[in-house]
Scaffold this motif. Structure first.
Motif, PDB file in Angstrom:
ATOM      1  N   GLY A   1       0.811  -1.209   0.000  1.00  0.00           N
ATOM      2  CA  GLY A   1       0.000   0.000   0.000  1.00  0.00           C
ATOM      3  C   GLY A   1       0.841   1.254   0.000  1.00  0.00           C
ATOM      4  O   GLY A   1       2.079   1.202  -0.016  1.00  0.00           O
ATOM      5  N   PRO A   2       0.191   2.417   0.049  1.00  0.00           N
ATOM      6  CA  PRO A   2       0.918   3.699  -0.047  1.00  0.00           C
ATOM      7  C   PRO A   2       1.736   4.047   1.176  1.00  0.00           C
ATOM      8  O   PRO A   2       2.590   4.938   1.121  1.00  0.00           O
TER       9      PRO A   2
ATOM     10  N   PRO B   1       6.117   5.063  -2.348  1.00  0.00           N
ATOM     11  CA  PRO B   1       5.330   4.204  -3.230  1.00  0.00           C
ATOM     12  C   PRO B   1       4.488   5.021  -4.211  1.00  0.00           C
ATOM     13  O   PRO B   1       3.993   6.104  -3.889  1.00  0.00           O
ATOM     14  N   LEU B   2       4.343   4.485  -5.397  1.00  0.00           N
ATOM     15  CA  LEU B   2       3.487   5.058  -6.426  1.00  0.00           C
ATOM     16  C   LEU B   2       2.415   4.035  -6.797  1.00  0.00           C
ATOM     17  O   LEU B   2       2.616   2.832  -6.640  1.00  0.00           O
ATOM     18  N   GLN B   3       1.305   4.533  -7.287  1.00  0.00           N
ATOM     19  CA  GLN B   3       0.242   3.630  -7.724  1.00  0.00           C
ATOM     20  C   GLN B   3       0.230   3.560  -9.245  1.00  0.00           C
ATOM     21  O   GLN B   3       0.230   4.586  -9.930  1.00  0.00           O
ATOM     22  N   SER B   4       0.249   2.364  -9.769  1.00  0.00           N
ATOM     23  CA  SER B   4       0.255   2.168 -11.210  1.00  0.00           C
ATOM     24  C   SER B   4      -1.163   2.273 -11.765  1.00  0.00           C
ATOM     25  O   SER B   4      -2.150   2.265 -11.026  1.00  0.00           O
TER      26      SER B   4
ATOM     27  N   HIS C   1      -2.026  -1.460  -8.517  1.00  0.00           N
ATOM     28  CA  HIS C   1      -1.125  -1.867  -7.440  1.00  0.00           C
ATOM     29  C   HIS C   1      -0.132  -0.749  -7.120  1.00  0.00           C
ATOM     30  O   HIS C   1       0.057   0.183  -7.898  1.00  0.00           O
ATOM     31  N   TYR C   2       0.514  -0.874  -5.960  1.00  0.00           N
ATOM     32  CA  TYR C   2       1.529   0.090  -5.530  1.00  0.00           C
ATOM     33  C   TYR C   2       2.926  -0.526  -5.694  1.00  0.00           C
ATOM     34  O   TYR C   2       3.109  -1.736  -5.543  1.00  0.00           O
ATOM     35  N   TYR C   3       3.882   0.335  -5.961  1.00  0.00           N
ATOM     36  CA  TYR C   3       5.248  -0.129  -6.165  1.00  0.00           C
ATOM     37  C   TYR C   3       6.226   0.981  -5.793  1.00  0.00           C
ATOM     38  O   TYR C   3       5.884   2.163  -5.788  1.00  0.00           O
TER      39      TYR C   3
ATOM     40  N   THR D   1       3.560  -1.347 -16.405  1.00  0.00           N
ATOM     41  CA  THR D   1       4.010  -0.225 -15.585  1.00  0.00           C
ATOM     42  C   THR D   1       5.449   0.113 -15.967  1.00  0.00           C
ATOM     43  O   THR D   1       6.315  -0.766 -15.986  1.00  0.00           O
TER      44      THR D   1
END
Length: 254
Positions: free
Chosen positions: A159-160, A171-174, A178-180, A233
Motif C-alpha cells: 500500500g501507499p 510508493p506510487l500507484q500504477s 497496485h503500488y510499487y 508499468t
C-alpha cells in the motif's frame, strides 16, 4: 674672408640647432602599434582559454538537462546469477518429469498468449524499464541468437504507507491499481542470454529489452493476452533520475 665667414656661419647655425634640440626635447608619440599588439595578444589568449574549456550550450527554459550515461557490464545469465529475477531454462532430456528446473508459471489471471514477435533496431542502451505485476513472462530468441536484458528486482508493495528504508523512495500507484517503489538505478544490472535457452521473469521483475546487436531478431513471448494493455508499468530513468544506461559487452561474473 668670405669663404671663412661662410664656414663659421654654417658651424654656428649647426651648433645652435643642436643646442635648441637639446634644450627642448620632444614628447614621445603614443605607442599605438605596441598598444594594438597588446590588445591582439589579450584577445588571442581569451580565445585559447575558451577553446580549452568544454563547450556549454545554454538550455532554453523548460529544456531537460542532458542525461548522465551509466555503463553496465553484461553478466552471463545462469540459473544462479539470474535467480533473484526469475529462471534460466535450458534444454532437458525428453521424458523428464516436471520439476523445479522447469519454468514456474503463473498465468492464472487471464488468457495465456504465446506468440512470436519480431523486434528491430534495439541497440545496447536503455532509459526506460517495465514490470508486469499479474503474470510471469517468458522470453527467448528464435535460433538461439545472443541478446541482452536489463533488470531490477521486483518492488511491488502492499500500500501507499510502505516506504523503502534505504533510499526513501515513496510508493506510487500504477494504472493497474497496485503500488510499487520506483526502481533504484544503483540496483539495475544487465544479463546476456547466449544459445538455446529462455528467461522466465518473476511477477513484478523490472526489465528493459530484449536488446541485441543484430538488425532484427525474432523472439517467442509467453504472457497474457492483455498484459501490454492493462498490466504495463514503466519507469523513465532519464526523466526521473537523469541517467541513461549503456551496455558494455564484456565477460564478467557475479
Amino acid at each position: 674672408m668670405q669663404a671663412g665667414l661662410g664656414r663659421g656661419c654654417v658651424s654656428l647655425h649647426v651648433c645652435r640647432c643642436r643646442r635648441a634640440a637639446a634644450a627642448s626635447p620632444s614628447t614621445p608619440a603614443p605607442p599605438r602599434r605596441l598598444l594594438n599588439v597588446s590588445r591582439l595578444k589579450a584577445r588571442i589568449a581569451a580565445v585559447r582559454a575558451s577553446a580549452a574549456q568544454p563547450a556549454q550550450m545554454e538550455r532554453k527554459p523548460g529544456e531537460e538537462e542532458p542525461a548522465r550515461v551509466v555503463k553496465l557490464r553484461a553478466v552471463e545469465a545462469t540459473p544462479e546469477s539470474f535467480a533473484p529475477f526469475g529462471q534460466v531454462i535450458a534444454a532437458s532430456p525428453d521424458g523428464e518429469e516436471f520439476g523445479p528446473r522447469d519454468a514456474q508459471l503463473d498465468l492464472s489471471r487471464g488468457v495465456p498468449r504465446f506468440y512470436i514477435m519480431r523486434l528491430q533496431d534495439r541497440p545496447l542502451e536503455f532509459s526506460n524499464i517495465t514490470h508486469h505485476a499479474g503474470v510471469t513472462q517468458c522470453l527467448g530468441s528464435i535460433g538461439g541468437q545472443d541478446w541482452y536484458l536489463g533488470v531490477a528486482k521486483p518492488s511491488i508493495v502492499d500500500g501507499p504507507s510502505e516506504q523503502s528504508s534505504q533510499e526513501g523512495r515513496k510508493p506510487l500507484q500504477s494504472r493497474a491499481g497496485h503500488y510499487y517503489l520506483p526502481p533504484d538505478p544503483a540496483e539495475v544490472c544487465v544479463f546476456r542470454v547466449s544459445g538455446p535457452k529462455f528467461l522466465k521473469l518473476n511477477k513484478g521483475t523490472w526489465h528493459a529489452g530484449p536488446l541485441f546487436k543484430a538488425d532484427a531478431v525474432d523472439f517467442y513471448n509467453l504472457e497474457l493476452s492483455n498484459t501490454n494493455v492493462v498490466d504495463h508499468t514503466a519507469h523513465r530513468f532519464k526523466e526521473h533520475d537523469g541517467i541513461t544506461f549503456v551496455i558494455e559487452d564484456r565477460e564478467a561474473f557475479c
